[in-house]
Motif scaffolding. Structure first.
Motif, PDB file in Angstrom:
ATOM      1  N   PRO A  77      48.871  36.316  40.495  1.00 25.16           N
ATOM      2  CA  PRO A  77      47.477  36.564  40.097  1.00 25.16           C
ATOM      3  C   PRO A  77      47.322  37.210  38.725  1.00 25.16           C
ATOM      4  O   PRO A  77      46.200  37.266  38.199  1.00 25.16           O
ATOM      5  N   VAL A  78      48.410  37.703  38.155  1.00 21.95           N
ATOM      6  CA  VAL A  78      48.320  38.294  36.816  1.00 21.95           C
ATOM      7  C   VAL A  78      47.831  37.253  35.804  1.00 21.95           C
ATOM      8  O   VAL A  78      47.088  37.578  34.869  1.00 21.95           O
ATOM      9  N   LEU A 103      44.073  36.783  36.087  1.00 25.96           N
ATOM     10  CA  LEU A 103      43.464  38.080  35.801  1.00 25.96           C
ATOM     11  C   LEU A 103      43.428  38.334  34.296  1.00 25.96           C
ATOM     12  O   LEU A 103      42.386  38.727  33.745  1.00 25.96           O
ATOM     13  N   PRO A 144      36.030  42.739  35.868  1.00 24.26           N
ATOM     14  CA  PRO A 144      35.552  43.183  37.181  1.00 24.26           C
ATOM     15  C   PRO A 144      34.908  44.569  37.084  1.00 24.26           C
ATOM     16  O   PRO A 144      35.185  45.345  36.163  1.00 24.26           O
ATOM     17  N   PHE A 147      38.068  46.345  40.210  1.00 20.11           N
ATOM     18  CA  PHE A 147      39.327  46.409  39.465  1.00 20.11           C
ATOM     19  C   PHE A 147      40.331  47.294  40.202  1.00 20.11           C
ATOM     20  O   PHE A 147      41.523  46.970  40.291  1.00 20.11           O
ATOM     21  N   LEU A 162      41.596  45.297  43.128  1.00 18.59           N
ATOM     22  CA  LEU A 162      42.561  44.295  42.679  1.00 18.59           C
ATOM     23  C   LEU A 162      43.932  44.921  42.451  1.00 18.59           C
ATOM     24  O   LEU A 162      44.962  44.369  42.860  1.00 18.59           O
ATOM     25  N   SER A 201      36.710  30.608  44.209  1.00 22.46           N
ATOM     26  CA  SER A 201      36.824  30.947  42.786  1.00 22.46           C
ATOM     27  C   SER A 201      35.579  30.551  42.006  1.00 22.46           C
ATOM     28  O   SER A 201      35.317  31.111  40.934  1.00 22.46           O
ATOM     29  N   SER A 248      39.730  35.699  39.238  1.00 21.03           N
ATOM     30  CA  SER A 248      40.770  36.720  39.356  1.00 21.03           C
ATOM     31  C   SER A 248      40.777  37.360  40.741  1.00 21.03           C
ATOM     32  O   SER A 248      41.832  37.614  41.326  1.00 21.03           O
ATOM     33  N   ILE A 249      39.581  37.609  41.288  1.00 22.48           N
ATOM     34  CA  ILE A 249      39.482  38.203  42.622  1.00 22.48           C
ATOM     35  C   ILE A 249      39.969  37.218  43.684  1.00 22.48           C
ATOM     36  O   ILE A 249      40.730  37.569  44.585  1.00 22.48           O
ATOM     37  N   VAL A 255      43.841  37.019  43.610  1.00 21.52           N
ATOM     38  CA  VAL A 255      44.533  38.160  44.231  1.00 21.52           C
ATOM     39  C   VAL A 255      44.421  38.104  45.749  1.00 21.52           C
ATOM     40  O   VAL A 255      45.410  38.281  46.470  1.00 21.52           O
TER      41      VAL A 255
END
Length: 280
Positions: free
Chosen positions: A99-100, A103, A113, A118, A121, A227, A233-234, A237
């Motif tokens: 997920p990096v 993100l 976020p 954040f 996450l 998504s 990004s959320i 993760v």
């Protein structure tokens, strides 16, 4: 909240498919597992898109979908191979950093976020890495280096998939998944033909191997929808919590030990999920 639930559903589907894929890769050639599962997924997607009758999306979306298909195939191959020949406690936590990629991409494009999101996450990602680390894994194992390399390949592949599928599915999720799967099957078939390998399996292997494909496309659909409803990004993760599902299944089915550190990691990830859900 719906995006959170869908992303968690994706983690359940991916986690179960990873567990089955790792098991089947111990008794069948990796190419056989991939081809059977991905072909099953492709057949289902062809029927779905044909039934919907949605027009073909823009070429840029199709290109992103093809990239997602290649990235996910490479990631799954690296993960399954790593789980089969390496050490799960090394492969899984390295792969869990996937997920990096979305993100960082989100931060670069201005998708920042909220503070609580954040923090959630960060907690979920750190907890995921901790959970994936087996308590008895040392760094001196002769399988450590290949395990790290397979984990890195899986991480990069899954991270690229998260980002590309988010970009591809904006117009139509069905077409995005179909093109991704068609690309994946083509790539796998090309590798098999180039290496002149046989696709070997027994009738008893077929249901479980085909089920992997069904689980993958279900999880892909849930992630793609999540998504686009929320931040990529959320969703990435939360979807990556599939590692926890895989470990839980290994504990239940294979009776693998769950150490205190892993229990702490699971608890930390769950706190992160609650924080993300509260802020969403």
């Amino acid at each position: 909240m719906l995006a959170v639930l869908l992303a968690l559903g994706a983690s359940l589907g991916w986690g179960t498919s990873d567990f089955l894929g790792g098991l089947k890769s111990r008794s069948l050639p990796l190419t056989s597992v991939l081809l059977i599962s991905q072909t099953t997924a492709l057949a289902l997607l062809v029927a779905l898109v044909a039934a919907k009758g949605t027009p073909l999306p823009e070429l840029s979306s199709l290109g992103q979908a093809a990239m997602a298909g290649l990235a996910e195939t490479a990631a799954v191959a690296a993960l399954y191979r790593g789980l089969a020949v390496g050490r799960m406690g090394i492969v899984a936590p390295v792969a869990a950093t996937a997920p990096v990629v979305p993100l960082v991409a989100g931060l670069v494009t201005g998708q920042v976020p909220a503070p609580l999101q954040f923090a959630g996450l960060a907690l979920a990602l750190v907890g995921l890495v901790i959970t994936s680390k087996a308590p008895d894994d040392g760094g001196t194992s002769p399988r450590a280096l290949p395990s790290i390399l397979y984990g890195l390949l899986a991480s990069l592949g899954f991270g690229t998939f998260f980002l590309a599928m988010h970009n591809a599915s904006g117009e139509d999720v069905g077409w995005a998944l179909l093109v991704a799967r068609l690309t994946a099957v083509t790539a796998i078939a090309t590798v098999i033909a180039a290496q002149r390998r046989r696709v070997t399996f027994t009738g008893a292997d077929l249901p479980a191997t085909a089920a992997i494909g069904v689980l993958i496309i279900t999880a892909d659909f849930l992630y793609a929808t999540a998504s686009n409803l929320g931040m990529a990004s959320i969703a990435a993760v939360l979807g990556s919590l599939h590692t926890i599902v895989t470990i839980a299944l290994a504990r239940i089915v294979l009776k693998e030990r769950l150490g205190r550190l892993q229990q702490f990691g699971i608890a930390l990830s769950l706190v992160g999920v609650v924080a993300i859900s509260t802020a969403t």
